[in-house]
Design an enzyme around this catalytic site. Structure first.
Site, short mmCIF file in Angstrom:
data_model
loop_
_atom_site.label_atom_id
_atom_site.label_comp_id
_atom_site.label_asym_id
_atom_site.label_seq_id
_atom_site.Cartn_x
_atom_site.Cartn_y
_atom_site.Cartn_z
N LYS A 93 9.45 0.60 -7.60
CA LYS A 93 8.93 1.73 -6.82
C LYS A 93 8.79 1.35 -5.35
CE LYS A 93 4.33 2.73 -6.69
NZ LYS A 93 3.86 2.84 -5.29
N ASN A 94 8.16 0.21 -5.09
CA ASN A 94 7.85 -0.13 -3.70
C ASN A 94 9.06 -0.60 -2.91
OD1 ASN A 94 5.27 0.65 -4.13
ND2 ASN A 94 4.37 -1.40 -4.06
N ARG A 99 0.78 8.29 -0.03
CA ARG A 99 0.58 7.68 1.28
C ARG A 99 1.86 7.11 1.86
NH1 ARG A 99 -3.65 5.75 3.57
NH2 ARG A 99 -2.31 4.01 4.13
N CYS A 129 -8.07 7.33 0.39
CA CYS A 129 -7.50 7.34 -0.95
C CYS A 129 -8.46 6.59 -1.86
CB CYS A 129 -6.11 6.74 -0.98
SG CYS A 129 -6.10 4.96 -0.98
N ARG A 176 -7.65 2.53 3.95
CA ARG A 176 -6.21 2.45 4.22
C ARG A 176 -5.76 3.18 5.48
NH1 ARG A 176 -3.04 2.83 -1.47
NH2 ARG A 176 -1.57 1.43 -0.53
N PRO A 177 -6.16 2.72 6.64
CA PRO A 177 -5.73 3.37 7.88
C PRO A 177 -4.25 3.09 8.19
CG PRO A 177 -6.99 1.40 8.38
CD PRO A 177 -6.99 1.54 6.88
N VAL A 178 -3.71 3.78 9.21
CA VAL A 178 -2.32 3.54 9.61
C VAL A 178 -2.25 3.11 11.08
CG1 VAL A 178 -1.22 5.01 7.89
CG2 VAL A 178 -1.99 6.02 10.03
N ASP A 179 -3.36 2.55 11.57
CA ASP A 179 -3.42 2.16 12.98
C ASP A 179 -2.34 1.14 13.37
OD1 ASP A 179 -5.09 0.62 11.18
OD2 ASP A 179 -5.67 -0.57 12.91
N ASP A 190 -1.79 -5.48 -6.55
CA ASP A 190 -1.28 -4.53 -7.53
C ASP A 190 -1.28 -5.09 -8.96
OD1 ASP A 190 -0.96 -2.60 -5.64
OD2 ASP A 190 1.22 -2.75 -5.51
N ILE A 205 -7.69 -7.42 -0.41
CA ILE A 205 -6.79 -6.50 0.31
C ILE A 205 -7.40 -5.10 0.46
CG2 ILE A 205 -4.45 -5.53 0.41
CD1 ILE A 205 -4.37 -8.56 0.50
N ARG A 258 3.28 8.18 -11.43
CA ARG A 258 3.72 7.89 -10.06
C ARG A 258 4.50 6.59 -10.01
NH1 ARG A 258 -0.74 6.81 -6.48
NH2 ARG A 258 1.08 6.06 -5.37
C1 UD1 Z 1 1.71 -1.51 -0.06
C2 UD1 Z 1 2.15 -1.12 -1.43
C3 UD1 Z 1 0.95 -1.10 -2.39
C4 UD1 Z 1 0.21 -2.44 -2.33
C5 UD1 Z 1 -0.09 -2.83 -0.90
C6 UD1 Z 1 -0.67 -4.23 -0.76
C7 UD1 Z 1 4.05 0.33 -1.02
C8 UD1 Z 1 4.62 1.68 -1.05
N1 UD1 Z 1 2.77 0.20 -1.37
O1 UD1 Z 1 0.80 -0.52 0.41
O2 UD1 Z 1 1.43 -0.86 -3.71
O3 UD1 Z 1 -1.00 -2.33 -3.04
O4 UD1 Z 1 1.09 -2.79 -0.09
O5 UD1 Z 1 0.18 -5.16 -1.33
O6 UD1 Z 1 4.74 -0.64 -0.76
N2 UD1 Z 1 -4.13 -1.75 6.96
C9 UD1 Z 1 -4.76 -1.44 8.14
N3 UD1 Z 1 -4.07 -0.70 9.08
C10 UD1 Z 1 -2.80 -0.28 8.86
C11 UD1 Z 1 -2.16 -0.60 7.65
C12 UD1 Z 1 -2.86 -1.35 6.72
O7 UD1 Z 1 -5.90 -1.80 8.37
O8 UD1 Z 1 -2.23 0.39 9.75
C13 UD1 Z 1 -4.86 -2.55 5.93
C14 UD1 Z 1 -5.09 -1.79 4.64
O9 UD1 Z 1 -6.22 -0.97 4.69
C15 UD1 Z 1 -5.21 -2.93 3.64
C16 UD1 Z 1 -4.26 -3.98 4.20
O10 UD1 Z 1 -4.03 -3.62 5.56
O11 UD1 Z 1 -6.52 -3.43 3.67
C17 UD1 Z 1 -2.93 -4.08 3.50
O12 UD1 Z 1 -2.39 -2.79 3.31
P1 UD1 Z 1 -0.82 -2.51 3.35
O13 UD1 Z 1 -0.06 -3.75 3.10
O14 UD1 Z 1 -0.50 -1.75 4.58
O15 UD1 Z 1 -0.65 -1.55 2.11
P2 UD1 Z 1 0.44 -0.44 1.96
O16 UD1 Z 1 1.63 -0.82 2.76
O17 UD1 Z 1 -0.16 0.91 2.18
#
Ligand code: UD1
Length: 417
Positions: free
Chosen positions: A22-23, A93, A117, A122-125, A305, A327, A397
């Site tokens: 999936k990922n 997401r 979520c 889980r921000p996207v900053d 995961d 995480i 999913r």
């Molecule tokens: C991806 C995987 C998910 C897995 C996760 C961690 C996909 C589609 N999903 O999710 O299955 O559980 O990696 O291995 O591949 N963070 C921030 N700011 C950001 C982005 C992330 O603070 O802009 C933080 C998150 O809140 C979290 C950490 O970084 O604490 C890691 O998250 P991230 O690796 O980004 O997870 P995803 O890519 O969403």
């Protein structure tokens, strides 16, 4: 709403084939946006998140031909609507992965903010900061990320936190940028490397993916390509944990053992006998598992995961385990459901102390997210009596045909309305 009914106490035994990851599939599907020529994919798993991504691409104007047998052809020659609406982003997401490619190829993008979520904030900053470093102008308006850039420019980007989709988004944006981009502290997950290989097959110039520094030299355009999606390491790990929890014996076929090193180490520590082939893993659990402690970490550490599934194993193991989730801040909801089945778990912040019990008891429980669903299935398989798991739409999913695959290993499992 669908439920799963599981009659526990059966030792899993047999062989199971692993589906495409999936990922890996989600970012690779989004990579099609980067090219005006078609991307032909094989081994795409039949999952709700894949269908959601295909719907999103379709709404943007892409032509998506999904034959239903794992082969999908996406043609993004004409994209009319450069937007990912809230209705789709809130269900998945990973929709954020269209931001980088849309901006890189078309100079603008509009993507809904994902919002919270179940497993944390889980921000996207980091996605936004990285794109700004590449020269994008970004504002947040009415809950949407509005991004513009006539042509992105290569830059050196340091990721404060290791982010999988963050790294993927920036890598996709950078392949069409002018000049060289270096991503430091990049995620090293195999799915990141897989995306880079697919991008290179499309004509990109990415090196170092799978390591913590990725170098991308921008090109003017990408071309048609074919790509086969790698096997799902989390699905493979889930079946191995299920076999271990039921003291079973399983041959997992079509998996890459190298991607599962941290998980295999923990299963061996728990007492499993494991043999690996080039693309298969054999596990035999001769007796009751010993409790194993784990701390989640970015790859090559133990995957978040797989945390819930390992907790299920610890619930029925001999001894006490400490599980630390580093995480995501709120990823222990499955523990509350497992306690309803008689598990002895204490939660203190990001740490769970699990005291193994000889057996769990079947109960009515609720799935709260994708991997929580998988862990409750494992707990149910190892429990005495019947467990009914509600809200299993989460499972669809990310796990292809899980009931069929588990039935093939002898599990008594069925879906009920
Ligand atoms: C991806 C995987 C998910 C897995 C996760 C961690 C996909 C589609 N999903 O999710 O299955 O559980 O990696 O291995 O591949 N963070 C921030 N700011 C950001 C982005 C992330 O603070 O802009 C933080 C998150 O809140 C979290 C950490 O970084 O604490 C890691 O998250 P991230 O690796 O980004 O997870 P995803 O890519 O969403």
């Amino acid at each position: 709403m669908d439920k799963l009914v599981i009659e526990g106490g059966v030792r899993l035994a047999g062989e199971v084939d692993i589906s495409g990851a999936k990922n890996a599939a989600l970012p690779v599907l989004c990579a099609a946006i980067l090219s005006a020529e078609p991307l032909e994919l094989a081994n795409v798993p039949r999952l709700r998140d894949v269908a959601t991504t295909e719907k999103l691409l379709g709404q943007m104007g892409a032509s998506v031909a999904d034959r239903g047998d794992g082969s999908v052809v996406i043609d993004c020659a004409q994209l009319a609507r450069l937007e990912a609406p809230y209705e789709l982003v809130r269900t998945m997401r990973a929709s954020i992965l269209v931001l980088g490619p849309m901006l890189a190829r078309h100079g603008r993008a509009r993507v809904s903010l994902p919002g919270g979520c179940a497993i944390g904030q889980r921000p996207v900053d980091l996605h936004i900061k990285g794109l700004q470093a590449l020269g994008a102008e970004i504002s947040i308006e009415h809950g949407y990320i509005e991004a513009r850039a006539p042509r992105l420019r290569g830059a050196r980007i340091f990721m404060d936190i290791v982010s999988v989709t963050g790294t993927e988004n920036l890598m996709m944006a950078a392949v069409l940028a002018q000049g060289r981009t270096v991503i430091e502290n990049a995620a090293r997950e195999p799915e990141v490397a897989e995306l880079a290989h697919c991008l290179n097959a499309m004509g990109a110039r990415v090196s170092g993916a799978g390591e913590s520094e990725i170098v991308i030299d921008g090109v003017d355009r990408l071309h048609r390509a074919q790509w086969r999606i790698m096997p799902d390491r989390i699905e493979a790990g889930t079946f191995l944990a299920a076999a271990a929890a039921t003291r079973g014996e399983v041959l997992v076929r079509g998996a890459n053992p190298a991607h599962l090193s941290a998980v295999l180490d923990k299963l061996r520590e728990a007492g499993a006998r494991i043999d690996t082939g080039a693309d298969s893993i054999h596990l035999l659990m001769p007796e009751r598992a010993r409790a194993v402690s784990v701390r989640t970490a970015p790859y090559p550490g133990f995957a978040t995961d797989m945390q819930a599934q390992l907790m299920a194993l610890d619930c029925v193991a001999e001894g006490t385990a400490t599980i630390v989730e580093t995480i995501f801040e709120n990823r222990f909801m499955h523990a509350l459901e497992m306690k309803r089945m008689g598990a002895q778990i204490e939660i203190d912040g990001n740490t769970a102390i699990v005291q193994g019990v000889p057996a769990l008891d079947g109960a009515a429980v609720m799935a709260t997210d994708l991997r929580a669903s998988a862990s409750l299935i494992i707990a149910a398989l190892a429990a005495r009596g019947e467990t009914v798991i509600d809200r299993i739409y989460h499972l669809d999913r990310g796990y292809e045909a899980i009931e069929r695959k588990l039935s093939g290993l002898g599990a008594r499992i069925r879906r009920a309305a």
